[in-house]
Design an enzyme around this catalytic site. Sequence first.
Site: not given
Length: 497
Positions: A275, A349
Amino acid sequence: MAGGIEITFEPLSSRGTGGDLVVFVGDDLALSGAASEALGQPGTELVARAAASERFKGKAQSALVLPAPAGVEADRLVVIGLGSEKDRAKIDWTVLGGFTAGKVGARSARVVIDGLGFAASARDVADFTLGARLRSYRFDQYKTKKKDEDEAGAALTLRVADPSAVEAAARSAEAVAEGVILARNLVNEPPNVLYPEEYARRVSELTQLGVEVEILDVARMKEIGMGALLAVAQGSAREPRVVIMRWNGADDAAEPPLALIGKGVVFDSGGVSIKSAGGMEDMKGDMGGSAAVVGTLHALASRKAKANVIGAIGIVENMPDGAAYRPSDIVTSLSGQTIEVINTDAEGRLVLADVLWHVQATYKPKAMIDLATLTGAIIVALGQDIAGLFSNDDALSGQITAAGEAAGEKVWRMPLIPAFDKAIDSKFADMKNTGGRHGGAATAAAFLKRYVNDVPWAHLDIAGVGMSSTPSEINRSWGAGWGVRLLDRLVREHYER
Protein backbone atom coordinates in the site's frame (compact mmCIF):
# COMPACT_ATOMS: atom_id res chain seq x y z
CA MET A 1 -18.84 -0.92 34.87
CA ALA A 2 -18.95 -0.94 31.06
CA GLY A 3 -17.76 2.17 29.26
CA GLY A 4 -16.22 3.85 32.29
CA ILE A 5 -19.63 4.89 33.61
CA GLU A 6 -21.62 3.67 36.59
CA ILE A 7 -25.39 3.49 36.14
CA THR A 8 -27.92 2.91 38.90
CA PHE A 9 -31.69 3.32 39.29
CA GLU A 10 -33.95 4.92 41.86
CA PRO A 11 -37.67 5.77 42.14
CA LEU A 12 -39.04 9.01 40.71
CA SER A 13 -39.74 10.27 44.21
CA SER A 14 -36.08 10.10 45.27
CA ARG A 15 -34.12 13.19 46.21
CA GLY A 16 -30.40 13.91 46.29
CA THR A 17 -27.82 16.66 46.38
CA GLY A 18 -25.00 17.80 44.13
CA GLY A 19 -24.06 16.86 40.59
CA ASP A 20 -26.28 17.44 37.57
CA LEU A 21 -30.05 17.13 37.43
CA VAL A 22 -31.21 16.17 33.94
CA VAL A 23 -34.79 16.69 32.79
CA PHE A 24 -36.44 16.42 29.38
CA VAL A 25 -38.86 18.76 27.63
CA GLY A 26 -40.75 18.80 24.37
CA ASP A 27 -41.03 21.71 21.98
CA ASP A 28 -43.74 23.19 24.21
CA LEU A 29 -41.17 23.32 27.06
CA ALA A 30 -43.65 21.59 29.37
CA LEU A 31 -42.10 19.66 32.26
CA SER A 32 -43.39 16.32 33.45
CA GLY A 33 -44.74 16.04 36.95
CA ALA A 34 -41.67 14.27 38.29
CA ALA A 35 -39.35 16.78 36.61
CA SER A 36 -41.28 19.70 38.09
CA GLU A 37 -41.07 18.14 41.53
CA ALA A 38 -37.32 17.58 41.22
CA LEU A 39 -36.73 21.16 40.05
CA GLY A 40 -39.10 22.77 42.51
CA GLN A 41 -40.42 26.28 41.95
CA PRO A 42 -36.97 27.96 41.81
CA GLY A 43 -35.69 25.53 39.20
CA THR A 44 -38.88 25.60 37.15
CA GLU A 45 -38.87 29.39 37.02
CA LEU A 46 -35.17 29.50 36.12
CA VAL A 47 -35.68 27.07 33.24
CA ALA A 48 -38.55 29.17 31.88
CA ARG A 49 -36.54 32.42 32.07
CA ALA A 50 -33.38 30.88 30.62
CA ALA A 51 -35.26 29.20 27.79
CA ALA A 52 -36.73 32.55 26.79
CA SER A 53 -33.44 34.45 26.99
CA GLU A 54 -31.42 31.71 25.24
CA ARG A 55 -34.16 31.04 22.67
CA PHE A 56 -34.19 27.40 23.67
CA LYS A 57 -37.11 25.74 21.89
CA GLY A 58 -36.82 22.16 23.14
CA LYS A 59 -35.91 20.81 19.71
CA ALA A 60 -34.75 17.21 19.51
CA GLN A 61 -31.10 16.82 20.56
CA SER A 62 -30.77 20.33 21.91
CA ALA A 63 -29.73 21.19 25.45
CA LEU A 64 -29.77 24.03 27.94
CA VAL A 65 -27.19 23.85 30.75
CA LEU A 66 -27.65 26.15 33.76
CA PRO A 67 -26.18 26.66 37.23
CA ALA A 68 -28.78 25.39 39.68
CA PRO A 69 -30.44 28.04 41.87
CA ALA A 70 -30.56 27.82 45.65
CA GLY A 71 -33.09 25.30 46.86
CA VAL A 72 -32.55 22.84 43.99
CA GLU A 73 -30.94 19.45 44.64
CA ALA A 74 -28.13 19.89 42.13
CA ASP A 75 -25.11 21.93 41.07
CA ARG A 76 -26.25 22.20 37.44
CA LEU A 77 -29.50 21.79 35.57
CA VAL A 78 -29.36 20.07 32.19
CA VAL A 79 -32.54 20.47 30.14
CA ILE A 80 -32.62 18.26 27.05
CA GLY A 81 -35.06 18.78 24.21
CA LEU A 82 -37.03 15.90 22.73
CA GLY A 83 -38.75 17.88 19.99
CA SER A 84 -42.31 17.70 18.78
CA GLU A 85 -44.91 15.10 19.64
CA LYS A 86 -44.00 13.40 16.36
CA ASP A 87 -40.32 13.38 17.35
CA ARG A 88 -41.15 11.96 20.77
CA ALA A 89 -43.11 9.12 19.20
CA LYS A 90 -39.94 7.81 17.52
CA ILE A 91 -37.22 8.49 20.06
CA ASP A 92 -34.01 6.55 19.50
CA TRP A 93 -33.30 5.79 23.14
CA THR A 94 -29.76 4.64 22.48
CA VAL A 95 -28.91 7.93 20.78
CA LEU A 96 -30.68 9.87 23.55
CA GLY A 97 -28.59 8.07 26.17
CA GLY A 98 -25.42 8.93 24.28
CA PHE A 99 -26.44 12.56 23.85
CA THR A 100 -27.25 12.84 27.55
CA ALA A 101 -23.94 11.29 28.60
CA GLY A 102 -22.15 13.72 26.29
CA LYS A 103 -23.79 16.70 27.99
CA VAL A 104 -23.07 15.40 31.48
CA GLY A 105 -19.45 14.45 30.75
CA ALA A 106 -17.33 13.08 33.58
CA ARG A 107 -19.76 14.12 36.31
CA SER A 108 -22.42 12.54 38.45
CA ALA A 109 -26.00 13.15 37.39
CA ARG A 110 -29.54 12.18 38.19
CA VAL A 111 -31.74 11.76 35.13
CA VAL A 112 -35.52 12.02 35.43
CA ILE A 113 -37.07 9.68 32.84
CA ASP A 114 -40.84 9.92 32.70
CA GLY A 115 -43.91 11.54 31.19
CA LEU A 116 -44.20 13.94 28.24
CA GLY A 117 -46.93 11.92 26.62
CA PHE A 118 -45.00 8.65 26.37
CA ALA A 119 -44.15 5.81 28.68
CA ALA A 120 -40.54 4.66 28.72
CA SER A 121 -40.55 0.87 28.66
CA ALA A 122 -37.89 -1.27 30.31
CA ARG A 123 -36.39 -1.80 26.84
CA ASP A 124 -36.32 1.97 26.24
CA VAL A 125 -34.51 2.61 29.50
CA ALA A 126 -32.07 -0.22 28.79
CA ASP A 127 -31.32 1.26 25.36
CA PHE A 128 -30.72 4.62 27.06
CA THR A 129 -28.12 3.02 29.31
CA LEU A 130 -26.50 1.32 26.31
CA GLY A 131 -26.08 4.66 24.56
CA ALA A 132 -24.66 6.29 27.68
CA ARG A 133 -22.11 3.51 28.12
CA LEU A 134 -21.00 3.62 24.50
CA ARG A 135 -20.65 7.43 24.52
CA SER A 136 -18.50 7.26 27.66
CA TYR A 137 -15.95 4.90 26.08
CA ARG A 138 -12.33 6.06 25.86
CA PHE A 139 -9.19 4.35 24.60
CA ASP A 140 -6.35 6.21 26.27
CA GLN A 141 -4.23 3.64 28.07
CA TYR A 142 -1.16 4.55 26.03
CA LYS A 143 -1.31 8.24 26.98
CA THR A 144 1.05 9.07 29.83
CA LYS A 145 -0.50 12.49 30.47
CA LYS A 146 -4.22 12.69 31.03
CA LYS A 147 -6.56 15.57 31.74
CA ASP A 148 -8.34 15.59 35.09
CA GLU A 149 -11.65 14.80 33.42
CA ASP A 150 -10.09 11.75 31.77
CA GLU A 151 -9.34 10.34 35.20
CA ALA A 152 -12.87 10.88 36.49
CA GLY A 153 -15.64 8.36 35.99
CA ALA A 154 -19.19 9.44 35.21
CA ALA A 155 -22.09 8.18 37.29
CA LEU A 156 -25.72 8.31 36.19
CA THR A 157 -28.67 7.61 38.45
CA LEU A 158 -31.82 7.11 36.42
CA ARG A 159 -35.09 7.95 38.10
CA VAL A 160 -37.78 5.67 36.77
CA ALA A 161 -41.25 4.63 37.82
CA ASP A 162 -40.22 1.08 38.82
CA PRO A 163 -36.46 0.44 39.18
CA SER A 164 -36.88 -3.30 39.66
CA ALA A 165 -38.76 -3.57 36.35
CA VAL A 166 -35.86 -2.20 34.29
CA GLU A 167 -32.86 -3.84 35.92
CA ALA A 168 -32.98 -7.13 33.98
CA ALA A 169 -33.20 -5.34 30.62
CA ALA A 170 -30.43 -2.99 31.72
CA ARG A 171 -28.15 -5.91 32.59
CA SER A 172 -28.72 -7.34 29.12
CA ALA A 173 -27.89 -3.96 27.58
CA GLU A 174 -24.74 -3.79 29.69
CA ALA A 175 -23.67 -7.16 28.26
CA VAL A 176 -24.08 -5.76 24.75
CA ALA A 177 -22.14 -2.63 25.72
CA GLU A 178 -19.32 -4.79 27.05
CA GLY A 179 -19.24 -6.66 23.74
CA VAL A 180 -19.05 -3.43 21.73
CA ILE A 181 -16.34 -2.08 24.02
CA LEU A 182 -14.31 -5.27 23.69
CA ALA A 183 -14.56 -4.98 19.90
CA ARG A 184 -13.50 -1.33 20.03
CA ASN A 185 -10.55 -2.13 22.24
CA LEU A 186 -9.38 -4.84 19.85
CA VAL A 187 -9.63 -2.56 16.82
CA ASN A 188 -7.89 0.32 18.58
CA GLU A 189 -4.92 -1.74 19.80
CA PRO A 190 -1.64 -1.20 17.93
CA PRO A 191 -0.41 -4.15 15.88
CA ASN A 192 2.82 -4.53 17.84
CA VAL A 193 0.61 -5.34 20.83
CA LEU A 194 -2.23 -7.25 19.15
CA TYR A 195 -0.34 -9.71 16.96
CA PRO A 196 -2.01 -13.04 16.07
CA GLU A 197 -0.79 -15.10 19.03
CA GLU A 198 -1.76 -12.36 21.50
CA TYR A 199 -5.13 -11.88 19.84
CA ALA A 200 -5.84 -15.60 20.16
CA ARG A 201 -4.80 -15.51 23.81
CA ARG A 202 -7.23 -12.68 24.53
CA VAL A 203 -10.06 -14.51 22.81
CA SER A 204 -9.32 -17.56 24.96
CA GLU A 205 -10.36 -15.48 27.99
CA LEU A 206 -13.97 -15.93 26.84
CA THR A 207 -13.82 -19.36 28.46
CA GLN A 208 -14.43 -17.50 31.74
CA LEU A 209 -17.94 -16.75 30.43
CA GLY A 210 -18.61 -20.33 29.36
CA VAL A 211 -17.52 -20.03 25.73
CA GLU A 212 -15.61 -23.02 24.37
CA VAL A 213 -12.48 -21.84 22.56
CA GLU A 214 -10.31 -23.85 20.16
CA ILE A 215 -7.13 -22.40 18.65
CA LEU A 216 -5.70 -23.81 15.42
CA ASP A 217 -1.95 -23.26 15.09
CA VAL A 218 0.17 -23.45 11.94
CA ALA A 219 0.76 -27.18 12.27
CA ARG A 220 -2.97 -27.86 12.48
CA MET A 221 -3.75 -25.53 9.59
CA LYS A 222 -1.16 -27.27 7.43
CA GLU A 223 -2.55 -30.64 8.43
CA ILE A 224 -6.08 -29.84 7.29
CA GLY A 225 -4.98 -27.82 4.24
CA MET A 226 -5.67 -24.13 4.89
CA GLY A 227 -3.37 -23.14 2.05
CA ALA A 228 -5.05 -19.82 1.25
CA LEU A 229 -4.82 -18.41 4.77
CA LEU A 230 -1.29 -19.71 5.25
CA ALA A 231 -0.18 -18.06 2.00
CA VAL A 232 -1.23 -14.65 3.32
CA ALA A 233 0.68 -15.22 6.55
CA GLN A 234 3.95 -16.47 5.12
CA GLY A 235 5.51 -13.00 4.75
CA SER A 236 5.14 -12.21 8.46
CA ALA A 237 7.40 -13.09 11.36
CA ARG A 238 4.20 -13.62 13.36
CA GLU A 239 2.45 -16.98 13.01
CA PRO A 240 -1.24 -16.97 12.12
CA ARG A 241 -4.03 -18.44 14.20
CA VAL A 242 -7.59 -19.54 13.62
CA VAL A 243 -9.82 -19.29 16.66
CA ILE A 244 -13.15 -21.10 16.99
CA MET A 245 -15.57 -19.94 19.70
CA ARG A 246 -18.64 -21.98 20.62
CA TRP A 247 -21.52 -20.68 22.71
CA ASN A 248 -24.01 -23.46 23.40
CA GLY A 249 -26.88 -21.61 25.03
CA ALA A 250 -29.88 -23.34 23.46
CA ASP A 251 -31.83 -25.91 25.44
CA ASP A 252 -31.11 -28.38 22.64
CA ALA A 253 -27.34 -28.75 22.44
CA ALA A 254 -27.70 -30.55 19.10
CA GLU A 255 -29.50 -27.67 17.41
CA PRO A 256 -27.40 -26.46 14.44
CA PRO A 257 -25.65 -23.19 15.27
CA LEU A 258 -25.60 -19.82 13.65
CA ALA A 259 -22.02 -19.24 12.45
CA LEU A 260 -20.31 -15.85 12.55
CA ILE A 261 -17.01 -15.56 10.69
CA GLY A 262 -14.61 -12.63 10.87
CA LYS A 263 -11.58 -11.41 8.95
CA GLY A 264 -8.75 -10.82 11.42
CA VAL A 265 -5.89 -9.20 9.51
CA VAL A 266 -4.19 -7.48 12.45
CA PHE A 267 -2.05 -5.39 10.12
CA ASP A 268 -2.28 -5.16 6.36
CA SER A 269 0.72 -3.64 4.62
CA GLY A 270 -0.60 -4.98 1.34
CA GLY A 271 2.24 -7.47 1.19
CA VAL A 272 4.33 -7.44 -2.00
CA SER A 273 1.54 -5.34 -3.60
CA ILE A 274 2.35 -2.81 -0.91
CA LYS A 275 0.00 0.00 0.00
CA SER A 276 0.99 3.66 -0.19
CA ALA A 277 2.35 5.16 3.02
CA GLY A 278 -0.52 7.61 3.47
CA GLY A 279 -3.12 6.00 5.69
CA MET A 280 -1.29 2.72 6.13
CA GLU A 281 -1.43 3.25 9.89
CA ASP A 282 -5.18 2.65 9.69
CA MET A 283 -4.55 -0.91 8.58
CA LYS A 284 -4.27 -2.01 12.19
CA GLY A 285 -8.07 -1.94 11.98
CA ASP A 286 -8.26 -4.49 9.18
CA MET A 287 -9.42 -7.00 11.76
CA GLY A 288 -12.66 -5.15 12.54
CA GLY A 289 -14.80 -8.03 11.29
CA SER A 290 -13.16 -10.47 13.66
CA ALA A 291 -13.50 -7.98 16.53
CA ALA A 292 -17.25 -7.80 15.89
CA VAL A 293 -17.48 -11.59 16.09
CA VAL A 294 -15.49 -11.73 19.34
CA GLY A 295 -17.55 -8.90 20.83
CA THR A 296 -20.79 -10.61 19.86
CA LEU A 297 -19.78 -13.90 21.46
CA HIS A 298 -18.83 -11.97 24.60
CA ALA A 299 -22.23 -10.26 24.64
CA LEU A 300 -24.19 -13.48 24.04
CA ALA A 301 -22.31 -15.36 26.74
CA SER A 302 -22.59 -12.47 29.22
CA ARG A 303 -26.36 -12.31 28.87
CA LYS A 304 -26.70 -16.12 28.62
CA ALA A 305 -28.39 -16.06 25.23
CA LYS A 306 -30.59 -19.08 24.53
CA ALA A 307 -28.95 -19.87 21.21
CA ASN A 308 -26.14 -21.96 19.77
CA VAL A 309 -23.62 -19.72 18.03
CA ILE A 310 -20.22 -20.42 16.49
CA GLY A 311 -17.68 -17.64 16.09
CA ALA A 312 -14.65 -18.24 13.87
CA ILE A 313 -11.87 -15.81 13.05
CA GLY A 314 -8.76 -16.08 10.91
CA ILE A 315 -5.94 -14.01 12.40
CA VAL A 316 -2.97 -13.11 10.21
CA GLU A 317 -0.55 -10.30 9.44
CA ASN A 318 0.01 -9.43 5.77
CA MET A 319 3.63 -8.36 5.37
CA PRO A 320 6.26 -8.27 2.59
CA ASP A 321 9.50 -10.17 3.00
CA GLY A 322 11.50 -12.73 1.05
CA ALA A 323 9.04 -15.47 1.96
CA ALA A 324 5.89 -13.49 1.15
CA TYR A 325 3.40 -14.75 -1.38
CA ARG A 326 3.55 -13.03 -4.77
CA PRO A 327 1.30 -11.94 -7.61
CA SER A 328 1.04 -14.92 -10.01
CA ASP A 329 1.36 -17.49 -7.20
CA ILE A 330 -1.29 -20.22 -7.26
CA VAL A 331 -2.43 -21.48 -3.87
CA THR A 332 -4.72 -24.33 -2.93
CA SER A 333 -7.48 -23.52 -0.46
CA LEU A 334 -8.99 -25.85 2.14
CA SER A 335 -11.87 -26.57 -0.25
CA GLY A 336 -9.41 -27.91 -2.83
CA GLN A 337 -10.12 -25.01 -5.18
CA THR A 338 -7.08 -23.21 -6.55
CA ILE A 339 -6.56 -19.45 -6.51
CA GLU A 340 -4.32 -17.36 -8.73
CA VAL A 341 -2.96 -14.42 -6.76
CA ILE A 342 -3.28 -11.22 -8.78
CA ASN A 343 -2.88 -8.77 -5.91
CA THR A 344 -1.47 -9.65 -2.50
CA ASP A 345 -3.47 -6.76 -1.04
CA ALA A 346 -6.66 -8.71 -1.73
CA GLU A 347 -5.75 -11.01 1.14
CA GLY A 348 -8.83 -10.90 3.35
CA ARG A 349 -10.90 -13.03 1.00
CA LEU A 350 -8.22 -15.75 1.08
CA VAL A 351 -8.38 -15.80 4.87
CA LEU A 352 -12.18 -15.94 4.88
CA ALA A 353 -12.30 -18.63 2.19
CA ASP A 354 -10.55 -21.20 4.37
CA VAL A 355 -12.44 -20.26 7.53
CA LEU A 356 -15.83 -20.33 5.79
CA TRP A 357 -15.11 -23.76 4.35
CA HIS A 358 -13.86 -25.13 7.67
CA VAL A 359 -16.90 -23.88 9.58
CA GLN A 360 -19.54 -25.21 7.21
CA ALA A 361 -17.80 -28.59 6.85
CA THR A 362 -17.17 -29.05 10.57
CA TYR A 363 -20.17 -27.50 12.32
CA LYS A 364 -23.00 -27.74 9.73
CA PRO A 365 -24.45 -24.32 10.65
CA LYS A 366 -28.02 -23.29 9.87
CA ALA A 367 -26.68 -19.99 8.48
CA MET A 368 -23.34 -18.23 8.08
CA ILE A 369 -22.59 -14.52 8.29
CA ASP A 370 -19.13 -13.17 7.63
CA LEU A 371 -17.92 -9.67 8.46
CA ALA A 372 -14.85 -8.07 6.96
CA THR A 373 -13.23 -4.74 6.26
CA LEU A 374 -12.86 -6.19 2.80
CA THR A 375 -12.84 -3.51 0.12
CA GLY A 376 -12.32 0.19 -0.40
CA ALA A 377 -14.89 -0.15 -3.17
CA ILE A 378 -17.71 -0.45 -0.64
CA ILE A 379 -16.72 2.92 0.82
CA VAL A 380 -16.92 4.48 -2.64
CA ALA A 381 -20.36 2.93 -3.09
CA LEU A 382 -21.94 3.49 0.32
CA GLY A 383 -19.77 5.89 2.31
CA GLN A 384 -19.01 5.49 6.00
CA ASP A 385 -22.45 5.27 7.56
CA ILE A 386 -23.79 2.03 6.13
CA ALA A 387 -22.36 -1.44 5.47
CA GLY A 388 -22.68 -3.45 2.29
CA LEU A 389 -24.71 -6.67 2.47
CA PHE A 390 -24.34 -9.50 -0.03
CA SER A 391 -26.36 -12.68 0.40
CA ASN A 392 -27.57 -15.84 -1.29
CA ASP A 393 -30.74 -15.91 0.83
CA ASP A 394 -33.57 -13.38 0.82
CA ALA A 395 -34.91 -14.36 4.24
CA LEU A 396 -31.54 -14.03 5.96
CA SER A 397 -30.88 -10.78 4.14
CA GLY A 398 -34.19 -9.39 5.33
CA GLN A 399 -33.53 -10.41 8.92
CA ILE A 400 -30.11 -8.76 8.91
CA THR A 401 -31.47 -5.59 7.34
CA ALA A 402 -34.26 -5.33 9.92
CA ALA A 403 -31.91 -6.07 12.82
CA GLY A 404 -29.50 -3.41 11.59
CA GLU A 405 -32.28 -0.86 11.30
CA ALA A 406 -33.49 -1.61 14.83
CA ALA A 407 -30.00 -1.59 16.32
CA GLY A 408 -28.82 1.54 14.53
CA GLU A 409 -26.25 -0.31 12.40
CA LYS A 410 -27.67 -0.04 8.92
CA VAL A 411 -26.87 -2.22 5.93
CA TRP A 412 -27.74 -1.99 2.26
CA ARG A 413 -28.17 -5.06 0.12
CA MET A 414 -25.93 -5.16 -2.93
CA PRO A 415 -26.33 -7.36 -6.04
CA LEU A 416 -24.66 -10.70 -6.65
CA ILE A 417 -25.09 -11.54 -10.33
CA PRO A 418 -23.35 -14.13 -12.56
CA ALA A 419 -21.22 -11.43 -14.20
CA PHE A 420 -19.43 -10.80 -10.92
CA ASP A 421 -18.62 -14.48 -10.57
CA LYS A 422 -17.37 -14.66 -14.15
CA ALA A 423 -15.05 -11.71 -13.47
CA ILE A 424 -12.94 -13.82 -11.10
CA ASP A 425 -12.37 -16.71 -13.51
CA SER A 426 -8.67 -17.37 -14.06
CA LYS A 427 -6.73 -18.69 -17.05
CA PHE A 428 -4.42 -20.66 -14.80
CA ALA A 429 -6.43 -21.66 -11.71
CA ASP A 430 -10.02 -22.15 -10.60
CA MET A 431 -10.29 -18.46 -9.79
CA LYS A 432 -8.25 -15.32 -9.24
CA ASN A 433 -8.34 -13.19 -6.13
CA THR A 434 -9.40 -9.93 -7.80
CA GLY A 435 -11.87 -9.16 -10.55
CA GLY A 436 -10.45 -5.94 -11.95
CA ARG A 437 -11.21 -2.29 -11.29
CA HIS A 438 -14.98 -2.31 -11.53
CA GLY A 439 -17.44 -3.60 -8.96
CA GLY A 440 -14.68 -4.46 -6.50
CA ALA A 441 -16.94 -5.07 -3.52
CA ALA A 442 -19.23 -7.28 -5.60
CA THR A 443 -16.45 -9.39 -7.15
CA ALA A 444 -14.95 -9.87 -3.68
CA ALA A 445 -18.33 -11.14 -2.46
CA ALA A 446 -18.58 -13.40 -5.51
CA PHE A 447 -15.20 -14.87 -4.57
CA LEU A 448 -16.46 -15.69 -1.07
CA LYS A 449 -19.64 -17.20 -2.47
CA ARG A 450 -17.54 -19.89 -4.15
CA TYR A 451 -16.72 -21.15 -0.65
CA VAL A 452 -20.35 -21.45 0.42
CA ASN A 453 -22.41 -24.55 -0.30
CA ASP A 454 -26.13 -25.00 0.30
CA VAL A 455 -26.40 -22.89 3.43
CA PRO A 456 -27.95 -19.44 3.88
CA TRP A 457 -25.04 -17.01 3.85
CA ALA A 458 -24.48 -13.29 4.12
CA HIS A 459 -21.36 -11.20 3.72
CA LEU A 460 -21.09 -7.81 5.42
CA ASP A 461 -18.41 -5.54 3.99
CA ILE A 462 -17.76 -3.16 6.89
CA ALA A 463 -14.74 -1.31 5.50
CA GLY A 464 -16.56 2.02 5.76
CA VAL A 465 -18.13 1.59 9.17
CA GLY A 466 -15.67 -0.55 11.12
CA MET A 467 -12.98 2.06 11.66
CA SER A 468 -12.55 5.81 11.26
CA SER A 469 -16.29 6.07 10.66
CA THR A 470 -18.48 9.14 11.12
CA PRO A 471 -18.58 10.24 14.80
CA SER A 472 -22.01 9.92 16.38
CA GLU A 473 -23.74 10.46 19.71
CA ILE A 474 -22.78 6.94 20.77
CA ASN A 475 -19.37 6.61 19.17
CA ARG A 476 -16.40 8.98 19.42
CA SER A 477 -13.91 6.13 19.04
CA TRP A 478 -11.73 5.45 15.99
CA GLY A 479 -12.63 1.77 16.26
CA ALA A 480 -16.42 1.62 16.19
CA GLY A 481 -17.09 -1.92 17.36
CA TRP A 482 -19.58 -2.02 14.50
CA GLY A 483 -21.65 -5.17 14.12
CA VAL A 484 -22.01 -6.31 17.72
CA ARG A 485 -25.35 -4.58 18.26
CA LEU A 486 -26.70 -5.79 14.92
CA LEU A 487 -25.67 -9.40 15.48
CA ASP A 488 -26.94 -9.44 19.07
CA ARG A 489 -30.31 -8.13 17.87
CA LEU A 490 -30.39 -10.72 15.09
CA VAL A 491 -29.71 -13.57 17.52
CA ARG A 492 -32.25 -12.22 20.01
CA GLU A 493 -35.02 -11.95 17.44
CA HIS A 494 -34.43 -14.98 15.22
CA TYR A 495 -32.21 -17.58 16.89
CA GLU A 496 -33.03 -17.61 20.60
CA ARG A 497 -35.60 -20.14 21.74
